[in-house]
Design a protein around this motif. Sequence first.
Motif, short mmCIF file in Angstrom:
data_model
loop_
_atom_site.label_atom_id
_atom_site.label_comp_id
_atom_site.label_asym_id
_atom_site.label_seq_id
_atom_site.Cartn_x
_atom_site.Cartn_y
_atom_site.Cartn_z
N PRO A 52 0.83 -1.20 0.00
CA PRO A 52 0.00 0.00 0.00
C PRO A 52 0.87 1.26 0.00
O PRO A 52 2.08 1.18 0.17
CB PRO A 52 -0.80 -0.11 1.30
CG PRO A 52 -0.08 -1.09 2.14
CD PRO A 52 0.75 -1.94 1.25
N THR A 53 0.23 2.38 -0.19
CA THR A 53 0.92 3.67 -0.19
C THR A 53 0.48 4.47 1.04
O THR A 53 -0.34 4.00 1.84
CB THR A 53 0.57 4.46 -1.46
OG1 THR A 53 -0.84 4.72 -1.47
CG2 THR A 53 0.95 3.68 -2.71
N ASP A 54 0.99 5.67 1.16
CA ASP A 54 0.60 6.53 2.28
C ASP A 54 -0.90 6.77 2.32
O ASP A 54 -1.49 6.88 3.39
CB ASP A 54 1.27 7.91 2.17
CG ASP A 54 2.76 7.84 2.29
OD1 ASP A 54 3.28 6.80 2.74
OD2 ASP A 54 3.42 8.83 1.93
N ASP A 55 -1.53 6.86 1.16
CA ASP A 55 -2.94 7.22 1.12
C ASP A 55 -3.86 6.10 0.62
O ASP A 55 -5.03 6.34 0.34
CB ASP A 55 -3.13 8.48 0.27
CG ASP A 55 -2.62 8.33 -1.15
OD1 ASP A 55 -2.01 7.30 -1.46
OD2 ASP A 55 -2.84 9.26 -1.95
N GLU A 56 -3.34 4.89 0.50
CA GLU A 56 -4.17 3.76 0.09
C GLU A 56 -3.80 2.54 0.93
O GLU A 56 -2.68 2.05 0.85
CB GLU A 56 -3.98 3.45 -1.40
CG GLU A 56 -4.89 2.35 -1.90
CD GLU A 56 -4.74 2.11 -3.39
OE1 GLU A 56 -5.78 1.93 -4.05
OE2 GLU A 56 -3.60 2.09 -3.90
N SER A 57 -4.74 2.09 1.74
CA SER A 57 -4.49 0.93 2.61
C SER A 57 -4.58 -0.37 1.83
O SER A 57 -5.09 -0.40 0.70
CB SER A 57 -5.50 0.92 3.76
OG SER A 57 -6.79 0.58 3.25
N SER A 58 -4.12 -1.44 2.45
CA SER A 58 -4.25 -2.75 1.81
C SER A 58 -5.73 -3.09 1.61
O SER A 58 -6.11 -3.69 0.61
CB SER A 58 -3.53 -3.83 2.62
OG SER A 58 -4.07 -3.97 3.92
N MET A 59 -6.58 -2.67 2.55
CA MET A 59 -8.02 -2.93 2.42
C MET A 59 -8.58 -2.18 1.21
O MET A 59 -9.38 -2.73 0.44
CB MET A 59 -8.76 -2.50 3.69
CG MET A 59 -10.20 -2.94 3.71
SD MET A 59 -10.45 -4.74 3.79
CE MET A 59 -9.91 -5.10 5.46
N SER A 72 -4.29 -7.77 7.29
CA SER A 72 -4.90 -6.61 7.93
C SER A 72 -5.26 -6.99 9.35
O SER A 72 -5.17 -8.16 9.73
CB SER A 72 -6.16 -6.20 7.15
OG SER A 72 -6.69 -5.01 7.66
N PHE A 73 -5.66 -6.01 10.12
CA PHE A 73 -6.15 -6.31 11.46
C PHE A 73 -7.56 -6.86 11.35
O PHE A 73 -8.35 -6.43 10.50
CB PHE A 73 -6.16 -5.06 12.33
CG PHE A 73 -4.79 -4.60 12.72
CD1 PHE A 73 -3.98 -5.40 13.51
CD2 PHE A 73 -4.31 -3.39 12.29
CE1 PHE A 73 -2.71 -4.98 13.86
CE2 PHE A 73 -3.04 -2.96 12.64
CZ PHE A 73 -2.24 -3.76 13.43
N LEU A 74 -7.87 -7.80 12.21
CA LEU A 74 -9.20 -8.41 12.22
C LEU A 74 -10.28 -7.34 12.38
O LEU A 74 -11.31 -7.38 11.71
CB LEU A 74 -9.30 -9.44 13.34
CG LEU A 74 -10.63 -10.17 13.47
CD1 LEU A 74 -10.99 -10.91 12.19
CD2 LEU A 74 -10.59 -11.13 14.66
N MET A 75 -10.03 -6.36 13.24
CA MET A 75 -11.01 -5.30 13.46
C MET A 75 -11.29 -4.52 12.17
O MET A 75 -12.43 -4.16 11.89
CB MET A 75 -10.56 -4.35 14.55
CG MET A 75 -11.56 -3.30 14.90
SD MET A 75 -11.03 -2.40 16.35
CE MET A 75 -12.47 -1.42 16.65
N ASP A 76 -10.25 -4.28 11.37
CA ASP A 76 -10.45 -3.58 10.09
C ASP A 76 -11.31 -4.42 9.15
O ASP A 76 -12.17 -3.89 8.45
CB ASP A 76 -9.11 -3.28 9.42
CG ASP A 76 -8.30 -2.25 10.18
OD1 ASP A 76 -8.90 -1.49 10.96
OD2 ASP A 76 -7.08 -2.21 10.00
N GLY A 77 -11.05 -5.71 9.14
CA GLY A 77 -11.84 -6.59 8.29
C GLY A 77 -13.30 -6.62 8.69
O GLY A 77 -14.20 -6.52 7.85
N LEU A 78 -13.54 -6.72 9.99
CA LEU A 78 -14.93 -6.75 10.46
C LEU A 78 -15.65 -5.44 10.17
O LEU A 78 -16.78 -5.44 9.68
CB LEU A 78 -14.95 -7.04 11.97
CG LEU A 78 -14.50 -8.43 12.38
CD1 LEU A 78 -14.37 -8.53 13.89
CD2 LEU A 78 -15.46 -9.48 11.85
#
Length: 189
Positions: A52-59, A72-78
């Motif tokens: 990812p970049t500074d302004d684009e997450s893996s999600m 990713s973190f589980l919380m981000d996925g949920l």
Amino acid sequence: MMALMALFFAEAQTTLRFAPQWFPQAQFAGYYAALDQGFYKEAGLEVQIIHPTDDESSMDMLISGKADIISSFLMDGLSTKLSKAVPLVNIAQLSQHSSLMFVTKARSGIDKLSRLDGKEVAIWSSGFDKLPRALVKDRGIEVTFVPIFNSINLFLEGGVEAMTVMYYNEYDQIINSGVNEEELHTFFF
């Protein structure tokens, strides 16, 4: 807790684009070593590691189709699955306990989480902020979050009273900068 996630897709692919949740660093060494040593090929997978970049997450990369699988973190996925109603699939849990924590200097007197009330806390804003924000909200603690990119300097120089850190990364950086563990208080999430 870190997890591997993917959007559900039905068609077979020849190449999987994998995006870890951050820039290249030692915590992803296993992924790089597996690629280098041919483990993915042995399993019949053609894997390309992208970041990812500074302004684009893996999600964001997963949702936009730039990545096929991410960590990713589980919380981000949920929260992503619930808020965007995407067919996100949790493939595997890579850890059972979070390495995310707050750290304070012992001399600050902040030896309990509740003593963060009214303080400034350094925090990343690239997907690593959901859990710290949820924790202080759940505990009724009012803090001012100060966005940071990837440096411990603001904390070391006294610009904030606390910092969000990963135990295996920024916490080690603080120790390696000459601060003794006895001079710190840690609050694991």
